[in-house]
Design an enzyme around this catalytic site. Structure first.
Site, PDB file in Angstrom:
ATOM      1  N   TYR A 196       0.855  -1.192   0.000  1.00 37.71           N
ATOM      2  CA  TYR A 196       0.000   0.000   0.000  1.00 37.71           C
ATOM      3  C   TYR A 196       0.887   1.237   0.000  1.00 37.71           C
ATOM      4  CZ  TYR A 196      -3.642  -3.320   0.701  1.00 37.71           C
ATOM      5  OH  TYR A 196      -4.491  -4.386   0.490  1.00 37.71           O
ATOM      6  N   SER A 197       0.593   2.164  -0.923  1.00 40.70           N
ATOM      7  CA  SER A 197       1.385   3.388  -1.018  1.00 40.70           C
ATOM      8  C   SER A 197       1.120   4.254   0.201  1.00 40.70           C
ATOM      9  CB  SER A 197       0.981   4.198  -2.250  1.00 40.70           C
ATOM     10  OG  SER A 197       1.077   3.416  -3.401  1.00 40.70           O
ATOM     11  N   CYS A 364       0.257   6.753 -11.376  1.00 41.76           N
ATOM     12  CA  CYS A 364      -0.072   5.726 -10.387  1.00 41.76           C
ATOM     13  C   CYS A 364      -1.567   5.415 -10.410  1.00 41.76           C
ATOM     14  CB  CYS A 364       0.334   6.192  -8.982  1.00 41.76           C
ATOM     15  SG  CYS A 364       0.219   4.896  -7.738  1.00 41.76           S
ATOM     16  N   GLU A 404       3.773   3.473 -11.372  1.00 44.32           N
ATOM     17  CA  GLU A 404       3.415   2.412 -10.424  1.00 44.32           C
ATOM     18  C   GLU A 404       1.938   2.105 -10.619  1.00 44.32           C
ATOM     19  OE1 GLU A 404       5.752   2.145  -6.597  1.00 44.32           O
ATOM     20  OE2 GLU A 404       3.762   2.762  -5.889  1.00 44.32           O
ATOM     21  N   TYR A 406      -1.260  -0.988 -10.718  1.00 47.43           N
ATOM     22  CA  TYR A 406      -1.618  -2.313 -10.185  1.00 47.43           C
ATOM     23  C   TYR A 406      -3.066  -2.635 -10.482  1.00 47.43           C
ATOM     24  CZ  TYR A 406      -2.713   1.066  -6.451  1.00 47.43           C
ATOM     25  OH  TYR A 406      -3.152   2.163  -5.747  1.00 47.43           O
TER      26      TYR A 406
HETATM   27  P1  FAD Z   1      -6.717 -10.347  -2.905  1.00 48.80           P
HETATM   28  O1  FAD Z   1      -7.270 -11.258  -1.859  1.00 48.80           O
HETATM   29  O2  FAD Z   1      -5.234 -10.355  -3.125  1.00 48.80           O
HETATM   30  O3  FAD Z   1      -7.393 -10.565  -4.307  1.00 48.80           O
HETATM   31  C1  FAD Z   1      -8.782 -10.843  -4.430  1.00 48.80           C
HETATM   32  C2  FAD Z   1      -9.199 -10.702  -5.869  1.00 48.80           C
HETATM   33  O4  FAD Z   1      -9.256  -9.314  -6.205  1.00 48.80           O
HETATM   34  C3  FAD Z   1      -8.238 -11.336  -6.864  1.00 48.80           C
HETATM   35  O5  FAD Z   1      -9.023 -11.958  -7.841  1.00 48.80           O
HETATM   36  C4  FAD Z   1      -7.499 -10.171  -7.454  1.00 48.80           C
HETATM   37  O6  FAD Z   1      -7.163 -10.399  -8.798  1.00 48.80           O
HETATM   38  C5  FAD Z   1      -8.475  -9.033  -7.358  1.00 48.80           C
HETATM   39  N1  FAD Z   1      -7.782  -7.752  -7.106  1.00 48.80           N
HETATM   40  C6  FAD Z   1      -6.555  -7.604  -6.560  1.00 48.80           C
HETATM   41  N2  FAD Z   1      -6.259  -6.293  -6.454  1.00 48.80           N
HETATM   42  C7  FAD Z   1      -7.279  -5.608  -6.915  1.00 48.80           C
HETATM   43  C8  FAD Z   1      -7.534  -4.226  -7.061  1.00 48.80           C
HETATM   44  N3  FAD Z   1      -6.644  -3.262  -6.679  1.00 48.80           N
HETATM   45  N4  FAD Z   1      -8.704  -3.872  -7.588  1.00 48.80           N
HETATM   46  C9  FAD Z   1      -9.600  -4.803  -7.945  1.00 48.80           C
HETATM   47  N5  FAD Z   1      -9.418  -6.148  -7.838  1.00 48.80           N
HETATM   48  C10 FAD Z   1      -8.270  -6.533  -7.333  1.00 48.80           C
HETATM   49  N6  FAD Z   1      -4.273  -0.862  -3.130  1.00 48.80           N
HETATM   50  C11 FAD Z   1      -4.924   0.126  -2.482  1.00 48.80           C
HETATM   51  O7  FAD Z   1      -6.125  -0.020  -2.171  1.00 48.80           O
HETATM   52  N7  FAD Z   1      -4.271   1.306  -2.130  1.00 48.80           N
HETATM   53  C12 FAD Z   1      -2.971   1.522  -2.419  1.00 48.80           C
HETATM   54  O8  FAD Z   1      -2.419   2.592  -2.101  1.00 48.80           O
HETATM   55  C13 FAD Z   1      -2.261   0.488  -3.095  1.00 48.80           C
HETATM   56  N8  FAD Z   1      -0.962   0.665  -3.402  1.00 48.80           N
HETATM   57  C14 FAD Z   1      -0.306  -0.309  -4.086  1.00 48.80           C
HETATM   58  C15 FAD Z   1       1.029  -0.107  -4.430  1.00 48.80           C
HETATM   59  C16 FAD Z   1       1.705  -1.047  -5.163  1.00 48.80           C
HETATM   60  C17 FAD Z   1       3.149  -0.803  -5.534  1.00 48.80           C
HETATM   61  C18 FAD Z   1       1.036  -2.254  -5.544  1.00 48.80           C
HETATM   62  C19 FAD Z   1       1.734  -3.281  -6.345  1.00 48.80           C
HETATM   63  C20 FAD Z   1      -0.275  -2.477  -5.185  1.00 48.80           C
HETATM   64  C21 FAD Z   1      -0.972  -1.513  -4.456  1.00 48.80           C
HETATM   65  N9  FAD Z   1      -2.292  -1.712  -4.074  1.00 48.80           N
HETATM   66  C22 FAD Z   1      -2.961  -0.712  -3.431  1.00 48.80           C
HETATM   67  C23 FAD Z   1      -3.021  -2.985  -4.320  1.00 48.80           C
HETATM   68  C24 FAD Z   1      -2.928  -3.858  -3.033  1.00 48.80           C
HETATM   69  O9  FAD Z   1      -1.578  -4.250  -2.829  1.00 48.80           O
HETATM   70  C25 FAD Z   1      -3.749  -5.135  -3.107  1.00 48.80           C
HETATM   71  O10 FAD Z   1      -3.417  -5.835  -4.275  1.00 48.80           O
HETATM   72  C26 FAD Z   1      -5.250  -4.876  -3.105  1.00 48.80           C
HETATM   73  O11 FAD Z   1      -5.630  -4.187  -1.924  1.00 48.80           O
HETATM   74  C27 FAD Z   1      -6.012  -6.203  -3.167  1.00 48.80           C
HETATM   75  O12 FAD Z   1      -5.582  -7.011  -2.108  1.00 48.80           O
HETATM   76  P2  FAD Z   1      -6.602  -7.964  -1.374  1.00 48.80           P
HETATM   77  O13 FAD Z   1      -5.808  -8.830  -0.456  1.00 48.80           O
HETATM   78  O14 FAD Z   1      -7.740  -7.235  -0.795  1.00 48.80           O
HETATM   79  O15 FAD Z   1      -7.177  -8.850  -2.561  1.00 48.80           O
END
Ligand code: FAD
Ligand code: A2P
Length: 406
Positions: A196-197, A364, A404, A406
């Site tokens: 998370y950023s 981003c 960045e 995602y």
């Molecule tokens: P998971 O349990 O990992 O995934 C559940 C399902 O949701 C999977 O099918 C997956 O494909 C899908 N999914 C995964 N991510 C997303 C998404 N973002 N939108 C929709 N569907 C998704 N997230 C933020 O909310 N705020 C941030 O500031 C932020 N910063 C990030 C910075 C970087 C460098 C990266 C790589 C990612 C960032 N993310 C951010 C995304 C975050 O890391 C997670 O991937 C996101 O919150 C989903 O995680 P989860 O465990 O809830 O879902």
């Protein structure tokens, strides 16, 4: 206010190299070294780092150090249990060594749009990285959790404040933290880290407090729209005040803001991609009285104003601080607008900023916007005597193009 602990070098002995010859224990003038049947170890609270034990050691095992928070050194008992030194906290270097594999992989995917690893702006502050690993996460406490998007919005985005108490967790704008969700996955293994950023500037969400904020969207659908419960985002969005959160990192050594007076920042984001932009803008806002010059220009896309995190505060920022351009894609009876549409509308200024070697560009949010934004930049260049095909590699080489997604 909690004063965070200092980061210090802890003197350790590498159990894999040590031949247990007792030389160090005999040499130490203040009895800071001791041993059991297994290992020779250094007492953190006694050792004064005088280094008298270093030259006599026949193997060099004695010359081992780890950067730790002053209030969380490795205890003597922990050192007695080691077969090998713990993962080195990779600090101040920006390499991948010591970074968990998952984080390296996730970061590589997120930054693919900038064409490989780029250096940070030359005037960026030096980041700490990897201070806390999976084996020893920092434990933060949730000190605030506010829903930013309206109740009728299609997605819930939360502003979450994490307090690190007396644990040192220094971050810079543009860095990310890793969150380890509690519990295990379907295979019974610990959940992997989610990034998370950081949404607050380097001196804290509340200036001078040892806290930071993140902007989290509650994931309730997978990318194909099927219902799903995102593990980490739901854990975070459900946090109550006082709940503990295991945090690793910080991570990121390139998506950092320039610090030199006169430097400008061009920011393009959608949704939670606004987090690092908020951090950078807030850093500049807090220093406004210093009159350091430079411009801020923001393009921010969301479905509707109610879906745009930080909409209220953003629109109240002084106009001479930031040039804000909001693109809404789903406002009834209005044409669908993406950030790239507004970039084309502002092509004059965009072309000027792209050509300005003191302007740094940050993108981003949604992965899907990368191509559209690049095409919009190319169009702005074409109409203003610039060649995007040659400009983009130059921007990368000058550490001015940071992505960045995602
Ligand atoms: P998971 O349990 O990992 O995934 C559940 C399902 O949701 C999977 O099918 C997956 O494909 C899908 N999914 C995964 N991510 C997303 C998404 N973002 N939108 C929709 N569907 C998704 N997230 C933020 O909310 N705020 C941030 O500031 C932020 N910063 C990030 C910075 C970087 C460098 C990266 C790589 C990612 C960032 N993310 C951010 C995304 C975050 O890391 C997670 O991937 C996101 O919150 C989903 O995680 P989860 O465990 O809830 O879902
Ligand atoms: P859309 O209405 O087409 O989904 P989200 O709310 O899903 O996080 O998206 C944030 C904003 O980014 C929305 O306005 C969304 O529009 C927009 N968006 C979606 N795809 C792109 C793209 N390829 N380029 C730019 N913006 C996009």
């Amino acid at each position: 206010m909690n004063a965070p602990a200092e980061l210090v070098n802890q003197h350790l002995i590498d159990p894999e190299i040590c031949i247990r010859c007792n030389t160090c224990e005999e040499t130490c003038p203040i009895d800071a070294i001791t041993h059991d049947a297994r290992n020779y170890v250094v007492k953190f609270d006694v050792c004064e780092s005088c280094r008298q034990c270093i030259p006599p050691c026949p193997t060099g095992a004695i010359d081992s150090w780890r950067r730790v928070a002053q209030d969380r050194p490795y205890t003597v008992e922990e050192q007695f249990s080691w077969d090998a030194l713990p993962e080195q906290a990779e600090i101040d270097r920006g390499g991948d060594e010591g970074t968990p594999e998952d984080v390296v992989r996730i970061t590589a995917e997120a930054t693919a749009g900038q064409g490989g690893r780029v250096a940070p702006p030359w005037s960026a502050a030096h980041p700490y990285q990897n201070l806390y690993g999976l084996a020893r996460p920092a434990v933060a406490t949730c000190s605030g959790n506010f829903r930013l998007t309206g109740e009728d919005a299609s997605s819930a985005i939360h502003h979450i404040v994490l307090d690190f108490g007396k644990t040192a967790f220094p971050v810079l704008e543009g860095q990310s933290i890793g969150v380890i969700p509690p519990g295990t996955d379907a295979q019974g293994k610990p959940h992997f880290v989610r990034l998370y950023s950081v949404a607050s500037p380097r001196n804290g969400e509340r200036s001078g407090y040892n806290n930071l904020s993140i902007t989290v969207k509650r994931v309730t659908e997978d990318r194909d729209g099927n219902p799903v419960r995102g593990v980490a985002s739901n854990f975070l969005c459900d946090l109550k005040k006082g709940d503990p959160v295991n945090v690793v990192g910080p991570y990121g050594a390139t998506f950092l803001m320039p610090n030199h007076p006169g430097s400008s920042i061009l920011m393009i984001c959608t949704g939670t991609g606004s987090a690092p932009m908020r951090a950078m803008t807030e850093r500049r806002r807090r220093r406004i009285a210093l009159n350091e010059g430079g411009e801020l220009m923001l393009f921010f896309g969301a479905r509707t104003p109610g879906e745009l995190p930080y909409f209220g505060p953003l629109t109240k920022l002084p106009k001479d601080l930031i040039d804000t351009n909001l693109a809404f894609s789903r406002v009834p009876h209005e044409p669908k607008k993406y950030v790239q549409h507004l970039i084309r509308e502002r092509a004059d200024k965009i072309a000027r900023l792209l050509a300005d070697e003191n302007c740094y560009i940050y993108i981003c949010g949604l992965k899907g916007m990368e191509t559209g934004v690049e095409e919009a930049f190319a169009d702005a260049c074409r109409d203003h005597g610039l060649d995007w095909e040659t400009l983009l590699p130059a921007l990368r080489a000058q550490s001015r193009y940071h992505v960045e997604t995602y």
